[in-house]
Design a protein around this motif. Structure first.
Motif, PDB file in Angstrom:
ATOM      1  N   CYS A  52      -9.223  -7.865 -11.601  1.00  0.00           N
ATOM      2  CA  CYS A  52      -8.389  -6.772 -11.612  1.00  0.00           C
ATOM      3  C   CYS A  52      -7.142  -7.572 -12.044  1.00  0.00           C
ATOM      4  N   PHE A  53      -6.215  -7.183 -12.948  1.00  0.00           N
ATOM      5  CA  PHE A  53      -4.999  -7.978 -13.279  1.00  0.00           C
ATOM      6  C   PHE A  53      -4.241  -8.263 -12.043  1.00  0.00           C
ATOM      7  N   ASP A  54      -4.078  -7.326 -10.995  1.00  0.00           N
ATOM      8  CA  ASP A  54      -3.237  -7.564  -9.475  1.00  0.00           C
ATOM      9  C   ASP A  54      -3.905  -8.558  -8.832  1.00  0.00           C
ATOM     10  N   ASP A  55      -5.039  -9.250  -9.207  1.00  0.00           N
ATOM     11  CA  ASP A  55      -5.584 -10.391  -8.469  1.00  0.00           C
ATOM     12  C   ASP A  55      -5.818  -9.871  -6.889  1.00  0.00           C
ATOM     13  N   THR A  56      -6.346  -8.745  -6.852  1.00  0.00           N
ATOM     14  CA  THR A  56      -6.459  -7.847  -5.571  1.00  0.00           C
ATOM     15  C   THR A  56      -7.367  -8.856  -4.771  1.00  0.00           C
ATOM     16  N   GLU A  62     -16.644   1.541  -2.754  1.00  0.00           N
ATOM     17  CA  GLU A  62     -16.069   2.471  -1.705  1.00  0.00           C
ATOM     18  C   GLU A  62     -14.472   2.649  -2.128  1.00  0.00           C
ATOM     19  N   ALA A  63     -13.895   1.521  -2.836  1.00  0.00           N
ATOM     20  CA  ALA A  63     -12.879   1.380  -3.293  1.00  0.00           C
ATOM     21  C   ALA A  63     -12.071   2.546  -4.158  1.00  0.00           C
ATOM     22  N   PRO A  64     -10.771   2.689  -4.284  1.00  0.00           N
ATOM     23  CA  PRO A  64     -10.612   3.638  -5.397  1.00  0.00           C
ATOM     24  C   PRO A  64     -10.958   3.387  -6.892  1.00  0.00           C
ATOM     25  N   ALA A  65     -10.950   4.414  -7.628  1.00  0.00           N
ATOM     26  CA  ALA A  65     -11.525   4.228  -9.159  1.00  0.00           C
ATOM     27  C   ALA A  65     -10.627   3.487  -9.975  1.00  0.00           C
ATOM     28  N   SER A  66      -9.533   3.259  -9.531  1.00  0.00           N
ATOM     29  CA  SER A  66      -8.534   2.165 -10.247  1.00  0.00           C
ATOM     30  C   SER A  66      -7.494   1.693  -9.167  1.00  0.00           C
ATOM     31  N   ILE A  67      -6.553   0.830  -9.604  1.00  0.00           N
ATOM     32  CA  ILE A  67      -5.818  -0.015  -8.636  1.00  0.00           C
ATOM     33  C   ILE A  67      -4.444   0.094  -9.148  1.00  0.00           C
ATOM     34  N   GLU A  68      -3.802   1.347  -8.728  1.00  0.00           N
ATOM     35  CA  GLU A  68      -2.455   1.520  -9.133  1.00  0.00           C
ATOM     36  C   GLU A  68      -1.406   1.765  -7.991  1.00  0.00           C
ATOM     37  N   GLU A  80      -1.387   7.454  -6.591  1.00  0.00           N
ATOM     38  CA  GLU A  80      -1.772   8.278  -7.979  1.00  0.00           C
ATOM     39  C   GLU A  80      -2.926   9.260  -7.486  1.00  0.00           C
ATOM     40  N   VAL A  81      -3.086  10.382  -7.994  1.00  0.00           N
ATOM     41  CA  VAL A  81      -4.393  11.094  -7.994  1.00  0.00           C
ATOM     42  C   VAL A  81      -5.200  10.632  -9.124  1.00  0.00           C
ATOM     43  N   LYS A  82      -6.438  10.249  -8.859  1.00  0.00           N
ATOM     44  CA  LYS A  82      -7.258   9.695  -9.784  1.00  0.00           C
ATOM     45  C   LYS A  82      -7.923  10.416 -10.834  1.00  0.00           C
ATOM     46  N   ALA A  83      -8.055  10.478 -12.182  1.00  0.00           N
ATOM     47  CA  ALA A  83      -8.890  11.119 -13.082  1.00  0.00           C
ATOM     48  C   ALA A  83     -10.394  10.910 -12.704  1.00  0.00           C
ATOM     49  N   CYS A 125       5.122 -12.223 -22.499  1.00  0.00           N
ATOM     50  CA  CYS A 125       5.193 -10.818 -22.148  1.00  0.00           C
ATOM     51  C   CYS A 125       4.008 -10.185 -21.646  1.00  0.00           C
ATOM     52  N   VAL A 126       3.936  -9.688 -20.527  1.00  0.00           N
ATOM     53  CA  VAL A 126       2.904  -9.069 -19.738  1.00  0.00           C
ATOM     54  C   VAL A 126       3.055  -7.357 -20.301  1.00  0.00           C
ATOM     55  N   MET A 127       1.774  -6.812 -20.404  1.00  0.00           N
ATOM     56  CA  MET A 127       1.868  -5.317 -20.965  1.00  0.00           C
ATOM     57  C   MET A 127       0.960  -4.754 -19.903  1.00  0.00           C
ATOM     58  N   THR A 128       1.758  -3.961 -19.044  1.00  0.00           N
ATOM     59  CA  THR A 128       0.658  -3.205 -17.983  1.00  0.00           C
ATOM     60  C   THR A 128       0.538  -1.762 -17.991  1.00  0.00           C
ATOM     61  N   THR A 129      -0.046  -1.101 -17.283  1.00  0.00           N
ATOM     62  CA  THR A 129      -0.006   0.388 -17.112  1.00  0.00           C
ATOM     63  C   THR A 129       1.137   1.236 -16.633  1.00  0.00           C
ATOM     64  N   LEU A 130       1.220   1.098 -15.505  1.00  0.00           N
ATOM     65  CA  LEU A 130       2.168   2.103 -14.986  1.00  0.00           C
ATOM     66  C   LEU A 130       3.541   1.487 -14.241  1.00  0.00           C
TER      67      LEU A 130
END
Lengths: 241, 241, 241, 241, 241, 241
Positions: free
Chosen positions: F77-81, F38-44, D230-233, F113-118
């Motif tokens: 993070c819900f991914d348990d990164t 230094e990590a991404p702004a979100s984990i997708e 993804e390209v991040k906002a 149920c789990v409701m995630t983003t993408l």
């Protein structure tokens, strides 16, 4: 009439089957016994199974087109050789001795052991076990390393199979023993006495339950999986082969 | 030499297989094509499969005893008809087009869909899928309801299969499509263009990988499961049959 | 003698059980029918099940210590309420109607559907299904939302259950229907006629097979899981409670 | 061009990889070899893997943005370090040596054993095995307790690994052996001769199959799982960190 | 207030529970302790469990209808006796010590072993383990063969359990030990010192987490599975029983 | 002190985490909050996860070598990164918010149920779910298609996520909802009110349970899987890279 099909060619094994089944009391239907004369003398491994399955289907087709098609079938090899193919060819219920022994074992205990003949049969039976869904209830499938045809002929066979069974049961906390070859059925009472746990012979169980299923009016579903074979569209004349 | 065995009797399907495989470039081994003339014209359901497996084993035995036994075999039916029996009869690697397409799909995506012909094939393929271990990676096996032999003959077949594929992929989040019948292989490029995801044809994959496996010296294990068939002890003269 | 235990308190449901079972022909043993008078009037959910299991064990103890302990038991609730506890208390075989219907369904088709009463029973039956190992053979357990006691009393019940069954079978490629409540057994023939696939009623099947199992001499294993209860060491006099 | 990425920093292991792969005949594409200079010298455990996965992704990004992006990638660590991350970054197929060796083993036998280095790698490989779906086909993953870097340097290593392999195969009825570390690839022929069963080295298999997959036009699916990142906002200016 | 219910009748075990829990510091809620006076003195096997589950439900109903229903419940038997039934009867969270110890173990290691008392408990705990989903994380459930009531009374018990635990951990690569009986909780620190791995006592964990869950406002879902029991329709006057 | 590590670089998300956790009452340990700048702004997706896992390990190493290493860690993070890598680097317990929310959900209901983003996160979470063992208790993982960073910024997000959750719960018989992204934690009370079932936010649960685990003295096992990283043997000077 219930047809018991021995998928292999062995006359003596078919005779033994007949002796054991004819000793069952209380059945409501007559039994007929059939061997597959062109199949191998015993079913040990995949290619024996492929051949036997072919002749089982042939036998079922023959019986179905005969004057009095059977009310039920029993396939008397612990591999349940050709079971699904047979079910496709008839409305009558078709039971395998392997599936019947293993399903029934789960009604009597939490974990059963299976004692079969050669190591090469273990993956075949394991795949069946998984397909039936009973893997979680099986403490293990073990091979006595006594070949099928030696079961009848070698006087030491009983002791070797008993020793192998006892060891498997103890190491794996087995609570019942399933005899993993039609040829072991002769020993069921003796082994039950020696082991003091339930010992299951698929032949007697399958024949008795097939008899009961006819009484209950239970038939093979002819929807989807087991519908009768497709009629094939004709192919234009071949130009080479 | 790599032997491609079509488990059914269809001449035109075998010719199509040959056309597709001969168009592959870069192979290191010659290809030969074989149909099973006594088998059904197409494999749809269990009893067709039982018959075809018998003739596949027959063909492998014939080729093994010939002057130049193949270096590898491909079984060109998506059911992987008679695969285990064939492996027992040779040291050469034997690949099924169903297993190869499905294993390979897991290398390109997380979840693939399979599009086969009739509903009755779905439980057969599902059992294979479970045996190969790939069930958790399959988003579903779906039937287009277009029979095998119509794939060649009916001009609307492509559109019907494409529509069914598209719907299955969307509803089940499929990321790649596996063509579930050798007869669909002719459409692989066209369908890939129409769907914009990888479309896998087991025939091309299995032939190419069989060619590569010969180069790598990989052979079928002859220990336990796939050891050569047992030599049977002779039975005393039968007294009845 | 075979004891059929209805785990709930309902007199009319017990009477219906008796009518259905007494209509079975060809049994070799007499049937006796028992309800659990202190249990709930129907078993819907976990706490009903906990209570009923207690009274089932009580009833088995009572029968075992009576003058003629039964040769076999059938537990006539589709939840198989208290099945394992009962098996611990006797050497006789003990069959649940849920397990028997579901095991038998796998002998007639590849995928069966179960039609039960309320949604709250689905997770209970699902857990049983997994324990029996049959999950991979079940196309789904569905609730008609018609409560147990309405099955007898509400004239529209049949149609509502039939409609729910038909929809479930179609959407999930079910090949046979398992009736997921003893109270539906009255409809087995009618529903089979309406659906044109096998419809399985656990009551008839369990009673018939229990009768057959007695004939075969099959008994509950008394090793490990189902050995008789432990005799408890005495505790020093309590000082508070 | 096919890029073989060694996820660790070891120069000598990368050189060994190059020697082994360059000895493969019949490939259609040129090979390039890459180590991850900032990664650990060997991958033993989770935190080594986390670090190496990072540098693998870095290397793939670098190659993708170079003048001639590879046609395929091979990740040459048996843990398949960073495999999914790499697939997200390219349309080219990306193969792990662990997955390729294990998938291929299922084509040659029913049950394979894996021989890895340290016990701590077993749960990591087990999780991969489950994700690939092959758990039911694996007779066990075993550790020789010889660390990765000792494989090259310690002259006794071969015998210790061979002994551990032989014992594991016998106790677990393994029919083929998968070498569970890229560093063992040097021994593949010698061990095959000593064990008389197929021995699989993921490096040779993955490189050969990657070469074949390019020929077949097979590419990573860019739908859902492996679509490009993804390209991040943009985030509003941080007020603290 | 948090109610800790000992599903058995033992006064001394309930007193021991109280001593252990009252030694926990930092709890935000008061604890009350309850035994099931009519239940067996210990829970060993299915029929003990059936009886105890009944009295657990009785106790929960009693507490729910009391002046100050508990904010949370802990069921202090490693079998999690009557857990689902209890959850149906209250909105408060209900935790079993078995489930809590096993879930928590997966947060500290990849594979844990469970050490219980008698072999007959192993299938019961195994079924729970599968239902919780944790089977793939458990290296085995083992029985020390020391009965529950001997844990308190026999001075050699500790050493026998320790030896059995050590052997199980070594043979199965266990990374943490779960104490499989409330009666072993007294040994948690001593055993952790002797084994040098995490040792988990479900009692302390369940009580502490129940206390935390109340703070978080987490409650049992009252939708579907755990909705309150059905109100039963009245049955017409029975005509016989 | 308990360290809460946000695996991504987002300042505002870290601030939100701090607000939510600091509102928790009754904790016994101080909380510190850390982002991975230094990590991404979100984990997708996978490659974001690979990068974030690297920086999580870096952060844990930094904290472990600091003056007061944390008593416990939470990875928010819900991914348990990077969870397993982190556990290898410390004796302190390390909890992921994904695992804690999902384990806890099984204590309150049968199916969540789990409701995630993408959509691209679904296979990642599914693999975690299988590894934790909870797949059989999950009614589905669903994507709202609202990206992580939009959760904070877009005023319509709440309604879109609520609608997606409601539909998923109804179609799949979900009994509780797990919020599948740390960024949804702000909505937990509001959504619980709107849905009338338990809604679980992993952040609050993980922090509270980490606090409780420190009190119980529970630590990460340092045997096998999570033992500290190997010290690597030195390699001879590289001659090329």
């Amino acid at each position: 009439m219930i047809a018991i099909i021995n998928p292999n060619a062995s006359v003596s094994m078919t005779e033994q089957l007949a002796r054991e089944c004819n000793a069952l009391s209380g059945l409501h239907h007559q039994l007929t016994f059939h061997r597959c004369a062109e199949a191998p003398a015993s079913i040990e491994g995949y290619s024996d199974g492929v051949s036997a399955a072919y002749w089982v289907a042939h036998k079922v087709r023959q019986l179905e087109s005969g004057p009095t098609p059977p009310s039920a079938y029993v396939i008397a090899c612990f591999d349940d050789t050709g079971l699904d193919g047979a079910r496709e060819l008839t409305r009558a219920p078709v039971l395998g001795i392997g599936e019947m022994a293993m399903h029934t074992a789960t009604l009597l205990c939490q974990k059963f052991c299976v004692m079969t003949t050669l190591e090469r049969s273990v993956p075949i039976l394991t795949r069946n076990l998984h397909h039936y869904g009973l893997a979680s209830r099986c403490a293990g499938i073990f091979a006595s390393k006594v070949p099928v045809l030696a079961l009848e002929q070698d006087p030491d066979s009983y002791q070797r199979v008993l020793d192998a069974a006892r060891q498997s049961l103890e190491l794996n906390n087995g609570e019942a023993l399933v005899l993993g070859c039609a040829g072991m059925g002769q020993w069921v009472r003796r082994m039950e006495a020696d082991l003091s746990i339930p010992v299951l012979d698929g032949v007697r169980i399958a024949v008795t339950f097939a008899d009961a299923m006819v009484g209950l009016g239970l038939k093979t579903s002819k929807v989807l999986s087991y519908q009768f074979p497709e009629v094939k569209a004709a192919e234009p004349t071949p130009t080479r082969g």
